[in-house]
Design an enzyme around this catalytic site. Structure first.
Site, PDB file in Angstrom:
ATOM      1  N   CYS A  56      18.557   4.152   1.138  1.00  0.00           N
ATOM      2  CA  CYS A  56      17.447   4.633   0.325  1.00  0.00           C
ATOM      3  C   CYS A  56      17.430   6.166   0.341  1.00  0.00           C
ATOM      4  O   CYS A  56      17.817   6.797   1.326  1.00  0.00           O
ATOM      5  CB  CYS A  56      16.120   4.095   0.853  1.00  0.00           C
ATOM      6  SG  CYS A  56      14.710   4.531  -0.222  1.00  0.00           S
ATOM      7  N   ASP A  58      14.913   7.899   0.582  1.00  0.00           N
ATOM      8  CA  ASP A  58      13.789   8.306   1.438  1.00  0.00           C
ATOM      9  C   ASP A  58      14.224   9.414   2.420  1.00  0.00           C
ATOM     10  O   ASP A  58      15.281   9.316   3.048  1.00  0.00           O
ATOM     11  CB  ASP A  58      13.309   7.073   2.215  1.00  0.00           C
ATOM     12  CG  ASP A  58      12.001   7.329   2.930  1.00  0.00           C
ATOM     13  OD1 ASP A  58      10.985   6.726   2.546  1.00  0.00           O
ATOM     14  OD2 ASP A  58      12.002   8.128   3.899  1.00  0.00           O
ATOM     15  N   ARG A  60      13.455  10.138   5.244  1.00  0.00           N
ATOM     16  CA  ARG A  60      13.549   9.804   6.672  1.00  0.00           C
ATOM     17  C   ARG A  60      14.864   9.132   7.036  1.00  0.00           C
ATOM     18  O   ARG A  60      15.105   8.807   8.189  1.00  0.00           O
ATOM     19  CB  ARG A  60      12.381   8.889   7.063  1.00  0.00           C
ATOM     20  CG  ARG A  60      11.026   9.553   6.921  1.00  0.00           C
ATOM     21  CD  ARG A  60       9.881   8.573   6.940  1.00  0.00           C
ATOM     22  NE  ARG A  60       9.846   7.747   5.735  1.00  0.00           N
ATOM     23  CZ  ARG A  60       8.886   6.885   5.444  1.00  0.00           C
ATOM     24  NH1 ARG A  60       7.880   6.733   6.274  1.00  0.00           N
ATOM     25  NH2 ARG A  60       8.934   6.180   4.326  1.00  0.00           N
ATOM     26  N   HIS A 112      14.786   0.049   4.582  1.00  0.00           N
ATOM     27  CA  HIS A 112      13.840   0.458   5.622  1.00  0.00           C
ATOM     28  C   HIS A 112      12.446  -0.080   5.318  1.00  0.00           C
ATOM     29  O   HIS A 112      12.029  -0.138   4.155  1.00  0.00           O
ATOM     30  CB  HIS A 112      13.785   1.990   5.740  1.00  0.00           C
ATOM     31  CG  HIS A 112      13.222   2.677   4.535  1.00  0.00           C
ATOM     32  ND1 HIS A 112      11.959   3.224   4.519  1.00  0.00           N
ATOM     33  CD2 HIS A 112      13.719   2.880   3.293  1.00  0.00           C
ATOM     34  CE1 HIS A 112      11.724   3.759   3.336  1.00  0.00           C
ATOM     35  NE2 HIS A 112      12.773   3.558   2.558  1.00  0.00           N
ATOM     36  N   CYS A 115       9.215   1.226   2.613  1.00  0.00           N
ATOM     37  CA  CYS A 115       9.964   1.744   1.458  1.00  0.00           C
ATOM     38  C   CYS A 115       9.074   1.763   0.203  1.00  0.00           C
ATOM     39  O   CYS A 115       8.584   0.716  -0.233  1.00  0.00           O
ATOM     40  CB  CYS A 115      11.195   0.884   1.212  1.00  0.00           C
ATOM     41  SG  CYS A 115      12.215   1.480  -0.157  1.00  0.00           S
TER      42      CYS A 115
HETATM   43 CO    CO Z   1      12.867   3.554   0.545  1.00  0.00          CO
END
Ligand code: CO
Length: 226
Positions: A56, A58, A60, A112, A115
């Site tokens: 992803c 994302d 993180r 994750h 998400c």
């Molecule tokens: Co995500």
């Protein structure tokens, strides 16, 4: 949901950070070359990663950070909700390059919990390209509608995160480049993982190798599907 707050919180960062980032890069590059002179000269000549990470976008989930790896160790493709749509040239060309040219021995799809893309897939329609993308993520909802209908709240979210990862592994198992590599004797393995942003621990969910179909990893994620 992909809320305004989640999307926009970083948009108003002080522009002076640009110079900070470039200064940090110079410091890091100097340190990396000083501490790993041989590795740095090898990397200047080319890359030979053994793993292809599809994760992803994302902020993180930087694979080098969460797996404690160095430059050159992981080939990466990231998009919202770590998705492998059957007609997406971005991810399909990355698979072709990773498997056909770099000859990686593992592909990891890592989702994750927490998400935003998965939350959006469970929510209403969104405008623009984001809405079209989320609709592709939603394919995993359609396939697993009955199981997801039996859950709600956080359980529903977590289960869709897991099911979506395994669905992408299943798709990769049918990918033309992957099939061709297996037919040529490659030991390429596909691994579905989930990272919990609560503790940053990665848990394996499923695997697929040349022989046999997708296998769920015992104890990975939520209780296994029947
Ligand atoms: Co995500």
């Amino acid at each position: 949901m992909i809320s305004d707050r989640a999307v926009g919180a970083g948009c108003f960062a002080d522009m002076s950070k640009i110079s900070d980032w470039l200064a940090r890069n110079r410091d890091w590059a100097r340190r990396f070359r000083a501490e790993n002179p041989q590795r740095a000269s090898e990397l200047a000549a080319g890359q030979a990663p053994s793993v292809f990470w599809i994760g992803c976008s994302d902020s993180r989930l930087d694979p080098c950070v969460v797996m404690d790896l160095q430059p050159g160790e992981v080939f990466v493709h990231r998009n919202i909700a770590n998705t492998v749509p059957p007609s997406d040239l971005g991810v399909l060309s990355a698979v072709q390059f990773a498997v056909g040219v770099l000859r990686v021995s593992r592909i990891v799809v890592c989702g994750h919990y927490g998400c935003g893309g998965i939350d959006a897939a469970l929510g209403g329609d969104l405008p623009g390209p984001l809405g079209q993308w989320v609709d592709q993520v939603r394919e995993s909802v359609r396939i697993n509608q009955d199981e997801l209908d039996s859950l709600d709240g956080a359980d529903r979210h977590r289960r869709l995160v897991e099911l979506h990862v395994c669905e992408q592994i299943r798709r990769l198992g049918h990918n033309r480049t992957v099939r061709q590599a297996w037919e040529e004797g490659s030991l390429l393995e596909l691994h579905g993982w989930v990272l919990d942003v609560a503790d940053f621990i990665i848990r394996p969910l499923c695997t697929q190798k040349h022989e046999g179909g997708l296998t769920y990893v015992a104890g990975g994620g939520s209780p296994l599907p029947a």
